[in-house]
Write a protein that holds these residues in place. Structure first.
Motif, PDB file in Angstrom:
ATOM      1  N   GLY A 124      -8.888  -2.418   7.195  1.00 18.08           N
ATOM      2  CA  GLY A 124      -7.583  -2.365   6.537  1.00 18.08           C
ATOM      3  C   GLY A 124      -7.248  -3.614   5.734  1.00 18.08           C
ATOM      4  O   GLY A 124      -7.814  -4.686   5.966  1.00 18.08           O
ATOM      5  N   TRP A 126      -3.904  -6.157   3.944  1.00 19.06           N
ATOM      6  CA  TRP A 126      -2.709  -6.796   4.507  1.00 19.06           C
ATOM      7  C   TRP A 126      -1.395  -6.273   3.918  1.00 19.06           C
ATOM      8  O   TRP A 126      -0.330  -6.561   4.434  1.00 19.06           O
ATOM      9  CB  TRP A 126      -2.767  -8.312   4.284  1.00 19.06           C
ATOM     10  CG  TRP A 126      -2.994  -8.720   2.853  1.00 19.06           C
ATOM     11  CD1 TRP A 126      -4.204  -9.081   2.308  1.00 19.06           C
ATOM     12  CD2 TRP A 126      -2.035  -8.786   1.784  1.00 19.06           C
ATOM     13  NE1 TRP A 126      -4.040  -9.360   0.964  1.00 19.06           N
ATOM     14  CE2 TRP A 126      -2.722  -9.190   0.623  1.00 19.06           C
ATOM     15  CE3 TRP A 126      -0.660  -8.548   1.698  1.00 19.06           C
ATOM     16  CZ2 TRP A 126      -2.090  -9.356  -0.612  1.00 19.06           C
ATOM     17  CZ3 TRP A 126      -0.025  -8.708   0.468  1.00 19.06           C
ATOM     18  CH2 TRP A 126      -0.743  -9.112  -0.671  1.00 19.06           C
ATOM     19  N   ASN A 127      -1.432  -5.524   2.820  1.00 16.15           N
ATOM     20  CA  ASN A 127      -0.158  -5.283   2.111  1.00 16.15           C
ATOM     21  C   ASN A 127       0.708  -4.200   2.758  1.00 16.15           C
ATOM     22  O   ASN A 127       1.932  -4.311   2.773  1.00 16.15           O
ATOM     23  CB  ASN A 127      -0.402  -4.998   0.623  1.00 16.15           C
ATOM     24  CG  ASN A 127      -1.231  -3.781   0.373  1.00 16.15           C
ATOM     25  OD1 ASN A 127      -2.056  -3.397   1.191  1.00 16.15           O
ATOM     26  ND2 ASN A 127      -1.022  -3.150  -0.754  1.00 16.15           N
ATOM     27  N   LEU A 132      -1.889   1.471   6.466  1.00 15.21           N
ATOM     28  CA  LEU A 132      -3.238   1.638   5.932  1.00 15.21           C
ATOM     29  C   LEU A 132      -4.327   1.501   6.998  1.00 15.21           C
ATOM     30  O   LEU A 132      -5.502   1.693   6.727  1.00 15.21           O
ATOM     31  CB  LEU A 132      -3.466   0.677   4.765  1.00 15.21           C
ATOM     32  CG  LEU A 132      -2.546   0.991   3.568  1.00 15.21           C
ATOM     33  CD1 LEU A 132      -2.628  -0.090   2.510  1.00 15.21           C
ATOM     34  CD2 LEU A 132      -2.861   2.354   2.965  1.00 15.21           C
ATOM     35  N   LYS A 150     -10.600  -2.455  12.033  1.00 14.16           N
ATOM     36  CA  LYS A 150     -10.593  -3.901  11.749  1.00 14.16           C
ATOM     37  C   LYS A 150      -9.396  -4.159  10.842  1.00 14.16           C
ATOM     38  O   LYS A 150      -9.444  -3.961   9.635  1.00 14.16           O
ATOM     39  CB  LYS A 150     -11.899  -4.286  11.047  1.00 14.16           C
ATOM     40  CG  LYS A 150     -12.354  -5.708  11.302  1.00 14.16           C
ATOM     41  CD  LYS A 150     -11.400  -6.791  10.832  1.00 14.16           C
ATOM     42  CE  LYS A 150     -11.541  -7.098   9.359  1.00 14.16           C
ATOM     43  NZ  LYS A 150     -10.457  -7.988   8.858  1.00 14.16           N
ATOM     44  N   GLU A 153      -6.740  -9.847   8.729  1.00 11.34           N
ATOM     45  CA  GLU A 153      -6.372 -11.119   9.354  1.00 11.34           C
ATOM     46  C   GLU A 153      -5.212 -11.784   8.623  1.00 11.34           C
ATOM     47  O   GLU A 153      -4.567 -12.694   9.149  1.00 11.34           O
ATOM     48  CB  GLU A 153      -7.584 -12.058   9.399  1.00 11.34           C
ATOM     49  CG  GLU A 153      -8.073 -12.610   8.043  1.00 11.34           C
ATOM     50  CD  GLU A 153      -8.889 -11.637   7.178  1.00 11.34           C
ATOM     51  OE1 GLU A 153      -8.838 -10.415   7.415  1.00 11.34           O
ATOM     52  OE2 GLU A 153      -9.565 -12.125   6.241  1.00 11.34           O
ATOM     53  N   ALA A 185     -15.714  -8.312  10.108  1.00 12.00           N
ATOM     54  CA  ALA A 185     -16.065  -7.185   9.233  1.00 12.00           C
ATOM     55  C   ALA A 185     -17.559  -7.198   8.942  1.00 12.00           C
ATOM     56  O   ALA A 185     -18.226  -6.152   8.996  1.00 12.00           O
ATOM     57  CB  ALA A 185     -15.267  -7.263   7.932  1.00 12.00           C
ATOM     58  N   GLY A 200      -8.989  -1.944   0.307  1.00 11.81           N
ATOM     59  CA  GLY A 200      -8.950  -3.352  -0.098  1.00 11.81           C
ATOM     60  C   GLY A 200      -9.255  -3.482  -1.575  1.00 11.81           C
ATOM     61  O   GLY A 200      -9.108  -2.527  -2.340  1.00 11.81           O
ATOM     62  N   GLY A 201      -9.700  -4.657  -1.953  1.00 13.56           N
ATOM     63  CA  GLY A 201      -9.938  -4.931  -3.368  1.00 13.56           C
ATOM     64  C   GLY A 201     -11.294  -4.398  -3.842  1.00 13.56           C
ATOM     65  O   GLY A 201     -12.193  -4.150  -3.040  1.00 13.56           O
ATOM     66  N   GLU A 222     -10.844   2.877  -0.792  1.00 10.82           N
ATOM     67  CA  GLU A 222      -9.485   2.937  -1.354  1.00 10.82           C
ATOM     68  C   GLU A 222      -9.221   1.579  -1.986  1.00 10.82           C
ATOM     69  O   GLU A 222      -8.887   0.624  -1.287  1.00 10.82           O
ATOM     70  CB  GLU A 222      -8.466   3.235  -0.242  1.00 10.82           C
ATOM     71  CG  GLU A 222      -8.562   4.637   0.340  1.00 10.82           C
ATOM     72  CD  GLU A 222      -7.916   5.697  -0.556  1.00 10.82           C
ATOM     73  OE1 GLU A 222      -7.075   5.340  -1.397  1.00 10.82           O
ATOM     74  OE2 GLU A 222      -8.259   6.886  -0.409  1.00 10.82           O
ATOM     75  N   LEU A 223      -9.390   1.487  -3.289  1.00 11.56           N
ATOM     76  CA  LEU A 223      -9.337   0.188  -3.958  1.00 11.56           C
ATOM     77  C   LEU A 223      -8.069   0.062  -4.812  1.00 11.56           C
ATOM     78  O   LEU A 223      -7.154   0.866  -4.698  1.00 11.56           O
ATOM     79  CB  LEU A 223     -10.611  -0.001  -4.793  1.00 11.56           C
ATOM     80  CG  LEU A 223     -11.925   0.295  -4.026  1.00 11.56           C
ATOM     81  CD1 LEU A 223     -13.129   0.145  -4.931  1.00 11.56           C
ATOM     82  CD2 LEU A 223     -12.071  -0.589  -2.796  1.00 11.56           C
ATOM     83  N   GLY A 224      -8.057  -0.934  -5.651  1.00  8.88           N
ATOM     84  CA  GLY A 224      -6.840  -1.170  -6.442  1.00  8.88           C
ATOM     85  C   GLY A 224      -7.120  -1.127  -7.930  1.00  8.88           C
ATOM     86  O   GLY A 224      -7.898  -0.309  -8.393  1.00  8.88           O
ATOM     87  N   CYS A 256      -0.674  -1.215  -3.846  1.00 11.27           N
ATOM     88  CA  CYS A 256      -1.870  -0.879  -4.635  1.00 11.27           C
ATOM     89  C   CYS A 256      -1.527  -0.007  -5.833  1.00 11.27           C
ATOM     90  O   CYS A 256      -2.183  -0.077  -6.867  1.00 11.27           O
ATOM     91  CB  CYS A 256      -2.893  -0.182  -3.753  1.00 11.27           C
ATOM     92  SG  CYS A 256      -2.230   1.243  -2.898  1.00 11.27           S
ATOM     93  N   GLU A 346      -5.814  -7.573 -11.322  1.00 12.24           N
ATOM     94  CA  GLU A 346      -4.718  -6.819 -10.704  1.00 12.24           C
ATOM     95  C   GLU A 346      -3.632  -7.825 -10.317  1.00 12.24           C
ATOM     96  O   GLU A 346      -3.927  -8.831  -9.662  1.00 12.24           O
ATOM     97  CB  GLU A 346      -5.251  -6.109  -9.451  1.00 12.24           C
ATOM     98  CG  GLU A 346      -4.214  -5.303  -8.717  1.00 12.24           C
ATOM     99  CD  GLU A 346      -4.783  -4.680  -7.433  1.00 12.24           C
ATOM    100  OE1 GLU A 346      -5.904  -5.011  -7.043  1.00 12.24           O
ATOM    101  OE2 GLU A 346      -4.061  -3.858  -6.838  1.00 12.24           O
ATOM    102  N   PHE A 414      -4.784  11.511  -1.846  1.00 18.49           N
ATOM    103  CA  PHE A 414      -4.550  10.202  -2.454  1.00 18.49           C
ATOM    104  C   PHE A 414      -5.839   9.375  -2.457  1.00 18.49           C
ATOM    105  O   PHE A 414      -6.438   9.150  -1.412  1.00 18.49           O
ATOM    106  CB  PHE A 414      -3.461   9.445  -1.679  1.00 18.49           C
ATOM    107  CG  PHE A 414      -3.340   8.022  -2.135  1.00 18.49           C
ATOM    108  CD1 PHE A 414      -2.827   7.730  -3.391  1.00 18.49           C
ATOM    109  CD2 PHE A 414      -3.769   6.968  -1.338  1.00 18.49           C
ATOM    110  CE1 PHE A 414      -2.747   6.412  -3.841  1.00 18.49           C
ATOM    111  CE2 PHE A 414      -3.684   5.655  -1.777  1.00 18.49           C
ATOM    112  CZ  PHE A 414      -3.178   5.383  -3.033  1.00 18.49           C
TER     113      PHE A 414
END
Ligand code: NAD
Length: 471
Positions: A124, A126-127, A132, A150, A153, A185, A200-201, A222-224, A256, A346, A414
């Protein structure tokens, strides 16, 4: 047996192989597969989350200073709705889907069965650190998998409460939560999982994809990316400004699918900016620093990254900041340098560049020259313009005349496309994502047509006719 408390509180990386072995053996016991078991686990998770509601909201406030209304609507409530839907719909989702069988395969029936992959790994960001992590978990468990989570952090309070909830709800041989950073990770990624779900990114997404390839493990990424927001001259400017301001500054822009930049018809650029300034004031007051509705930037590194963007154009509104609090006011920027980091990376913060366009085809070209975004927004009363934008651009998802809301409908999968990701989830799509679709053809012993067996006696002329007629 590994002691779950030791492993979960202070992940000893050497024990990860043993944890996976335990999950594999539990999965092999077939216990995760029955409807009863899956339903009971989802109900248990629901109960544990409800019991810890206040602590989850407090953790989200501690990590991101999220207002409880925002924290509930975008994280906790979202997860509870997904859980309720899964609990209600699971019997339907689990049913094998009958499909037709061509006549030349007479005496047979065909169906598609959803079977769990086995061991899933969920990493996952952090946002939206609660949503998520738990929304994908619902899909994994509904589909009958085991899971290792995971959390990020960078949202330590939410990571801690998430690990506690998991520890209370499940034994680690079924679901375990390993807190920690990149090293955790990386240690997990060395192992063979049957499914990996990463949020994540894009940069880290590529690392995950490479690690998964070593074991041919299927992945969701699932990216940005930079999600454009196109504003046509024929629009309701007040509602447009209000909805963009809401979508952009929710969670201080650390979303995101937040509009990354606005592309506006040059005829309405100035009135749109004026209306957006009004809406920012309405939402966050004269001094947004005093508003309890505006979240804070997650850490110093992201704060400094965002402050550096302020030099990549002219500040049309906002631009105030306070380092100690990691506060950055809702900011509008114009005259932005398209080659600067502001327009190449981004943004992921409360800064919104506004760029004008001369014609709709030019705006579409602008979008298509860049990597495929996670979301695309278009504001227009002109249906032909909306259709043209939707048809001539590609994005993970789109929302017309609003922002963010397409993510809320559980009936809409999504996910991203191209640089913004692979795979899509939510509602039934989460169940399908974490299930392998196994094709099954069942034949009867009643009649055994001799024609197909060697030695072959018929010519292909006959075969062509048969295959043509009996499709
Ligand atoms: P990130 O990629 O830095 O980190 C995500 C997770 O990957 C964390 O748990 C982190 O510990 C782990 N990680 C970091 N480096 C790693 C490495 N080298 N090897 C293995 N694991 C590693 O992302 P982030 O900063 O937490 O989140 C922000 C990004 O996530 C943004 O790009 C945003 O657009 C994207 N995002 C996408 C969605 C979506 O649903 N598509 C949702 C939220 C965020």
């Amino acid at each position: 047996m590994i002691s779950s408390s030791h492993l979960l509180e202070d992940p000893n990386l050497d024990q990860i192989p043993e944890l996976l072995a335990q999950q594999r053996s539990f999965f092999a016991s077939q216990q995760t597969k029955s409807l009863q078991f899956r339903k009971a686990q989802l109900e248990r998770l629901h109960q544990k989350i409800v019991e810890r509601e206040q602590e989850i909201l407090a953790a989200l406030h501690s990590d991101l200073r999220k207002h409880e209304f925002e924290a509930y609507s975008t994280e906790l409530g979202f997860v509870l709705v997904e859980l309720k839907k899964a609990i209600q719909q699971l019997p339907k989702w689990m049913k094998a889907q009958k499909v037709g069988t061509p006549l030349f395969l007479f005496n047979a029936g065909s169906e598609i069965r959803s079977e769990p992959y086995g061991l899933s790994l969920i990493i996952g960001p952090w946002n939206y650190p609660f949503q998520l992590l738990f929304a994908p978990l619902i899909g994994a468990l509904a589909a009958g998998n085991t899971a290792i989570l995971k959390p990020s952090e960078l949202a330590p309070a939410t990571s801690a409460i998430s690990a506690e909830i998991i520890r209370e709800a499940f034994p680690p041989h079924y679901v375990a939560c390993l807190e920690g950073g990149v090293s955790v990770a990386q240690a997990l990624l060395k192992e063979r999982f049957d499914y990996i779900f990463f949020t994540g990114g894009t940069k880290v997404g590529k690392i995950i994809y490479q690690a998964a390839a070593q074991h041919l493990t299927p992945v969701t990424l699932e990216l940005g990316g930079k999600s454009p927001c196109l504003v046509d001259r024929d629009t309701d400017l007040k509602a447009t400004a209000k909805r963009i301001v809401w979508g952009k500054f929710t969670n201080a822009g650390q979303t995101c699918i937040a509009p990354d930049y606005v592309l506006v018809d040059k005829a309405v650029k100035e009135p749109l900016i004026a209306e957006m300034k009004r809406q920012i004031k309405k939402a966050y007051g004269d001094n947004p620093q005093q508003s309890d509705s505006l979240a804070r930037i997650i850490n110093a590194a992201h704060f400094n990254r965002l402050i550096a963007y302020l030099k990549d154009g002219e500040i049309a509104a906002g631009g105030d900041y306070e380092e100690n609090e990691r506060y950055l006011s809702p900011t509008l920027m114009t005259e932005v340098d398209l080659d600067s980091p502001l327009m190449q990376e981004e943004i992921f913060g409360p800064i919104l560049p506004i760029i004008s366009y001369d014609s709709l085809p030019a705006a579409i070209e602008f979008i298509n020259q860049r990597p495929k975004p996670l979301a695309l927004y278009v504001f227009s009363k002109n249906d032909k313009h909306v259709e043209r934008v939707l048809a001539e651009t590609s994005a993970g998802g789109a929302c017309v005349n609003d922002t963010l809301l397409h993510i809320v409908n559980p009936n809409l999968p999504f996910g991203g496309v191209g640089d913004s990701g692979i795979g899509a989830y939510h509602g039934e799509s989460s169940f399908q994502l974490f299930s392998h679709q196994k094709s099954v053809l069942k034949r009867s012993f009643l009649i055994d047509d001799p024609v197909r067996y060697a030695p072959y006696k018929l010519g292909i002329k006959w075969l062509k006719k048969l295959m043509d007629w009996t499709l």
